[in-house]
Motif scaffolding. Structure first.
Motif, PDB file in Angstrom:
ATOM      1  N   PRO A 221     -60.366  64.646   2.133  1.00 14.58           N
ATOM      2  CA  PRO A 221     -60.738  63.204   2.479  1.00 14.58           C
ATOM      3  C   PRO A 221     -59.843  62.465   3.144  1.00 14.58           C
ATOM      4  CG  PRO A 221     -61.000  63.776  -0.097  1.00 14.58           C
ATOM      5  CD  PRO A 221     -60.165  64.726   0.490  1.00 14.58           C
ATOM      6  N   LEU A 222     -60.204  62.051   4.278  1.00 14.88           N
ATOM      7  CA  LEU A 222     -59.267  61.392   5.396  1.00 14.88           C
ATOM      8  C   LEU A 222     -59.034  59.901   4.884  1.00 14.88           C
ATOM      9  CD1 LEU A 222     -60.209  63.250   8.524  1.00 14.88           C
ATOM     10  CD2 LEU A 222     -58.564  63.768   6.888  1.00 14.88           C
ATOM     11  N   PHE A 223     -59.137  59.746   3.627  1.00 16.04           N
ATOM     12  CA  PHE A 223     -58.903  58.164   3.300  1.00 16.04           C
ATOM     13  C   PHE A 223     -58.266  58.229   1.903  1.00 16.04           C
ATOM     14  CE2 PHE A 223     -63.063  59.927   2.773  1.00 16.04           C
ATOM     15  CZ  PHE A 223     -63.348  59.733   1.327  1.00 16.04           C
ATOM     16  N   GLY A 224     -57.763  57.267   1.327  1.00 13.95           N
ATOM     17  CA  GLY A 224     -56.998  57.087   0.093  1.00 13.95           C
ATOM     18  C   GLY A 224     -58.123  56.740  -1.003  1.00 13.95           C
ATOM     19  N   PRO A 225     -57.681  56.270  -2.174  1.00 11.10           N
ATOM     20  CA  PRO A 225     -58.902  55.762  -3.198  1.00 11.10           C
ATOM     21  C   PRO A 225     -59.449  54.658  -2.816  1.00 11.10           C
ATOM     22  CG  PRO A 225     -56.912  56.541  -4.291  1.00 11.10           C
ATOM     23  CD  PRO A 225     -56.451  56.739  -2.735  1.00 11.10           C
ATOM     24  N   LEU A 226     -60.763  54.398  -2.729  1.00 12.86           N
ATOM     25  CA  LEU A 226     -61.796  53.460  -2.017  1.00 12.86           C
ATOM     26  C   LEU A 226     -62.782  53.024  -3.222  1.00 12.86           C
ATOM     27  CD1 LEU A 226     -62.098  54.272   1.625  1.00 12.86           C
ATOM     28  CD2 LEU A 226     -60.733  52.661   0.835  1.00 12.86           C
ATOM     29  N   GLY A 227     -63.259  51.791  -3.411  1.00 16.85           N
ATOM     30  CA  GLY A 227     -64.307  51.467  -4.193  1.00 16.85           C
ATOM     31  C   GLY A 227     -65.462  52.267  -3.869  1.00 16.85           C
ATOM     32  N   CYS A 228     -65.780  52.350  -2.726  1.00 18.94           N
ATOM     33  CA  CYS A 228     -66.809  53.224  -2.104  1.00 18.94           C
ATOM     34  C   CYS A 228     -66.419  53.718  -0.744  1.00 18.94           C
ATOM     35  CB  CYS A 228     -68.114  52.301  -1.957  1.00 18.94           C
ATOM     36  SG  CYS A 228     -69.650  53.373  -1.223  1.00 18.94           S
ATOM     37  N   PRO A 229     -66.250  55.139  -0.480  1.00 17.39           N
ATOM     38  CA  PRO A 229     -66.001  55.518   0.850  1.00 17.39           C
ATOM     39  C   PRO A 229     -67.033  55.712   1.881  1.00 17.39           C
ATOM     40  CG  PRO A 229     -65.773  57.335  -0.794  1.00 17.39           C
ATOM     41  CD  PRO A 229     -66.269  56.206  -1.364  1.00 17.39           C
ATOM     42  N   ALA A 230     -68.224  55.329   1.654  1.00 15.17           N
ATOM     43  CA  ALA A 230     -69.337  55.961   2.579  1.00 15.17           C
ATOM     44  C   ALA A 230     -69.178  55.457   3.849  1.00 15.17           C
ATOM     45  CB  ALA A 230     -70.660  54.966   1.922  1.00 15.17           C
ATOM     46  N   GLY A 231     -69.231  56.305   4.712  1.00 13.10           N
ATOM     47  CA  GLY A 231     -68.996  56.091   6.230  1.00 13.10           C
ATOM     48  C   GLY A 231     -67.528  56.608   6.712  1.00 13.10           C
ATOM     49  N   GLU A 232     -66.847  57.121   5.614  1.00 11.58           N
ATOM     50  CA  GLU A 232     -65.537  57.804   6.108  1.00 11.58           C
ATOM     51  C   GLU A 232     -65.790  59.467   6.121  1.00 11.58           C
ATOM     52  OE1 GLU A 232     -62.734  55.889   6.375  1.00 11.58           O
ATOM     53  OE2 GLU A 232     -63.702  54.306   5.712  1.00 11.58           O
ATOM     54  N   THR A 233     -64.767  60.087   6.719  1.00 12.52           N
ATOM     55  CA  THR A 233     -64.925  61.269   7.104  1.00 12.52           C
ATOM     56  C   THR A 233     -64.078  62.446   6.132  1.00 12.52           C
ATOM     57  OG1 THR A 233     -64.915  60.562   9.398  1.00 12.52           O
ATOM     58  CG2 THR A 233     -64.232  63.077   9.083  1.00 12.52           C
ATOM     59  N   VAL A 234     -64.689  63.634   5.940  1.00 10.17           N
ATOM     60  CA  VAL A 234     -64.230  64.746   5.135  1.00 10.17           C
ATOM     61  C   VAL A 234     -64.052  65.940   5.979  1.00 10.17           C
ATOM     62  CG1 VAL A 234     -64.314  66.093   3.234  1.00 10.17           C
ATOM     63  CG2 VAL A 234     -64.958  63.860   3.025  1.00 10.17           C
ATOM     64  N   ALA A 235     -62.802  66.247   6.035  1.00 12.18           N
ATOM     65  CA  ALA A 235     -62.500  67.844   6.639  1.00 12.18           C
ATOM     66  C   ALA A 235     -62.825  68.710   5.617  1.00 12.18           C
ATOM     67  CB  ALA A 235     -60.946  67.794   7.114  1.00 12.18           C
ATOM     68  N   VAL A 236     -63.413  69.633   6.437  1.00  9.65           N
ATOM     69  CA  VAL A 236     -63.839  70.759   5.596  1.00  9.65           C
ATOM     70  C   VAL A 236     -63.324  72.315   6.159  1.00  9.65           C
ATOM     71  CG1 VAL A 236     -65.840  72.245   4.872  1.00  9.65           C
ATOM     72  CG2 VAL A 236     -66.044  69.780   4.883  1.00  9.65           C
ATOM     73  N   ALA A 281     -42.748  57.555  11.315  1.00 10.41           N
ATOM     74  CA  ALA A 281     -42.499  56.414  12.024  1.00 10.41           C
ATOM     75  C   ALA A 281     -42.611  55.155  11.372  1.00 10.41           C
ATOM     76  CB  ALA A 281     -43.590  56.511  13.315  1.00 10.41           C
ATOM     77  N   VAL A 282     -43.861  54.915  10.302  1.00 11.59           N
ATOM     78  CA  VAL A 282     -43.588  53.753   9.722  1.00 11.59           C
ATOM     79  C   VAL A 282     -42.402  53.563   8.752  1.00 11.59           C
ATOM     80  CG1 VAL A 282     -45.036  52.348   8.116  1.00 11.59           C
ATOM     81  CG2 VAL A 282     -46.319  53.620   9.952  1.00 11.59           C
ATOM     82  N   GLU A 283     -41.988  54.682   8.063  1.00 14.27           N
ATOM     83  CA  GLU A 283     -41.025  54.501   7.046  1.00 14.27           C
ATOM     84  C   GLU A 283     -39.862  54.177   7.720  1.00 14.27           C
ATOM     85  OE1 GLU A 283     -38.997  57.587   4.058  1.00 14.27           O
ATOM     86  OE2 GLU A 283     -41.059  57.713   4.400  1.00 14.27           O
ATOM     87  N   ALA A 284     -39.432  54.807   8.838  1.00 14.36           N
ATOM     88  CA  ALA A 284     -38.368  54.636   9.703  1.00 14.36           C
ATOM     89  C   ALA A 284     -38.156  53.383  10.241  1.00 14.36           C
ATOM     90  CB  ALA A 284     -38.095  55.554  10.995  1.00 14.36           C
ATOM     91  N   LEU A 285     -39.418  52.812  10.677  1.00 11.43           N
ATOM     92  CA  LEU A 285     -39.408  51.465  11.256  1.00 11.43           C
ATOM     93  C   LEU A 285     -38.803  50.463  10.030  1.00 11.43           C
ATOM     94  CD1 LEU A 285     -39.992  49.266  13.097  1.00 11.43           C
ATOM     95  CD2 LEU A 285     -42.448  49.089  12.299  1.00 11.43           C
ATOM     96  N   ALA A 286     -39.646  50.540   8.929  1.00 14.49           N
ATOM     97  CA  ALA A 286     -39.336  49.596   7.812  1.00 14.49           C
ATOM     98  C   ALA A 286     -37.836  49.694   7.419  1.00 14.49           C
ATOM     99  CB  ALA A 286     -40.043  49.916   6.665  1.00 14.49           C
ATOM    100  N   GLU A 287     -36.988  51.021   7.205  1.00 12.93           N
ATOM    101  CA  GLU A 287     -35.797  51.121   6.814  1.00 12.93           C
ATOM    102  C   GLU A 287     -34.852  50.762   7.964  1.00 12.93           C
ATOM    103  OE1 GLU A 287     -34.554  54.840   5.596  1.00 12.93           O
ATOM    104  OE2 GLU A 287     -36.284  55.049   4.226  1.00 12.93           O
ATOM    105  N   ARG A 320     -48.095  50.295   1.651  1.00 10.10           N
ATOM    106  CA  ARG A 320     -49.203  51.113   1.184  1.00 10.10           C
ATOM    107  C   ARG A 320     -48.791  52.583   1.118  1.00 10.10           C
ATOM    108  NH1 ARG A 320     -53.297  54.546   2.555  1.00 10.10           N
ATOM    109  NH2 ARG A 320     -55.073  54.627   1.046  1.00 10.10           N
ATOM    110  N   LEU A 321     -47.918  52.800   1.978  1.00  6.22           N
ATOM    111  CA  LEU A 321     -47.179  54.315   1.870  1.00  6.22           C
ATOM    112  C   LEU A 321     -46.408  54.135   0.910  1.00  6.22           C
ATOM    113  CD1 LEU A 321     -47.040  55.001   5.878  1.00  6.22           C
ATOM    114  CD2 LEU A 321     -48.609  56.071   4.221  1.00  6.22           C
ATOM    115  N   GLU A 322     -45.470  53.267   0.710  1.00  2.00           N
ATOM    116  CA  GLU A 322     -44.553  53.029  -0.587  1.00  2.00           C
ATOM    117  C   GLU A 322     -45.161  53.180  -1.732  1.00  2.00           C
ATOM    118  OE1 GLU A 322     -40.991  53.486  -2.234  1.00  2.00           O
ATOM    119  OE2 GLU A 322     -41.304  53.185  -0.151  1.00  2.00           O
TER     120      GLU A 322
END
Length: 361
Positions: A221-236, A281-287, A320-322
């Motif tokens: 699932p190309l998403f994290g925990p969501l209340g309802c992920p309808a419309g999101e993508t799953v790689a198979v 990249a995001v983690e390095a930026l924050a640090e 969120r990544l943290e």
């Protein structure tokens, strides 16, 4: 333009309250219209269920959004605002239309955020759903939260037609080895690992060593925990997927999910770009921001008060990544192309640093 109020302060207050009352009546009308739309959406959902149609129709949603944007422009409204409101309503509509197009007993092994989301989504769609895991207390709690039936692992293995492992990669590999002899060849076994190489290699080894087994699909699932992920993508990643292929596609369609087939190597390469590199990249930026702030002697409150809109968006991703640090570290550790992602980031940062300093060291 009609005069709203004169110089009398009391008269101005009366005018303001009258206008606020008018706004509230309009807002209530908007809520009533949304409720009416949802009622029609529910009826449309019944039609989709009866005819086996997709819950999510992206081309239609885009077409309607563009039509509403044109109407908004004619009325002097921001088209972007109207589109944003429409897509929020459309997402809720999708979530009310979920259905289960397959008659199959589906068990989810894992009581974390993703396991609960998947079990809850299946139960909400009306699928025969169970949830299981190592800790009975957590299983019972997850059952209450999701509406899925609580089962012990052995019971779930006997009961399920499809079993989904929603646990870390290492735990998935271990459980596959332990449970393999309990699988029936008629079953579909799946996982939701973010890195496919370790899992797929383990499954292929078990096929060789045990002389066959159930069908297997590694999902992401190309998403994290969501209340309802309808419309999101799953790689198979179809490791061995024949009898179950059509049923799996129907199931994902009824859950409002888009599916994309990919082999495990392409998946992991793509995730090295889309996940490993992104997270780094995001983690390095924050640090780096925190270190530079300290070196320049800036007060944290001052830096925060002067943050731009785009930076606030970026930092929300960093936050969120943290919170998902365990998953982020697992992806970085397990992805076979992580080293290339790190080297590429260092290469680009070095080039950018030389450009910024006029080519100096």
């Amino acid at each position: 333009m009609a005069r709203i109020a004169g110089g009398d302060p009391g008269e101005g207050e009366v005018a303001r309250e009258a206008l606020r009352g008018s706004l509230l009546r309009i807002d209530r009308s908007i809520v009533s219209l949304i409720a009416a739309r949802m009622n029609i959406s529910d009826l449309l959902g019944e039609v989709k269920k009866r005819e086996g149609l997709p819950v999510y129709d992206p081309s239609r949603e885009v077409s309607v959004a563009n039509l509403l944007a044109e109407e908004a422009s004619r009325l002097g409204l921001p088209a972007g605002l109207v589109k944003e409101i429409y897509f929020l309503i459309a997402r809720e509509s999708r979530c009310r239309q979920l259905y289960c197009p397959v008659q199959a007993r589906i068990a989810v092994y894992g009581t974390g955020g993703m396991g609960r989301m998947i079990a809850g989504l299946l139960a909400r769609a009306g699928c025969w759903t169970a949830i299981t895991g190592r800790t009975p207390e957590k299983v019972v709690e997850a059952s209450r939260a999701t509406g899925a039936k609580a089962m012990e692992p052995g019971e779930a293995l006997d009961w399920a037609d499809m079993l989904v492992y929603a646990v870390p990669t290492g735990a998935t590999v271990e459980l596959l080895g332990r449970h393999w002899s309990s699988y029936r060849e008629s079953m579909l076994i799946a996982d939701i690992a973010s890195v496919k190489a370790p899992v797929v290699r383990a499954v292929e080894r078990l096929y060789r060593e045990r002389g066959g087994g159930p069908e297997y699909a590694s999902l992401h699932p190309l998403f994290g925990p969501l209340g309802c992920p309808a419309g999101e993508t799953v790689a198979v990643v179809p490791v061995r997927l024949e009898r179950w292929r059509e049923r799996l596609e129907k199931l994902l369609t009824g859950l409002g999910l888009v599916h994309v087939y990919v082999d495990w190597e392409t998946h992991d390469k793509a995730m090295a770009v889309n996940q490993v590199l992104h997270h780094l990249a995001v983690e390095a930026l924050a640090e780096a921001m925190e270190r530079l702030r300290e070196r320049l002697g800036l007060d944290p409150g001052v830096v925060k008060s002067l943050a731009t809109y785009s930076l606030r968006q970026t930092l929300s991703v960093a936050s969120r990544l943290e919170r998902l640090r365990g998953v982020v570290e697992e992806i970085r550790r397990e992805n076979p192309y992580a080293r290339e992602a790190v080297e590429t980031l260092l290469e680009v940062l070095g080039e950018k640093a030389r450009e910024a300093t006029g080519g100096e060291g």
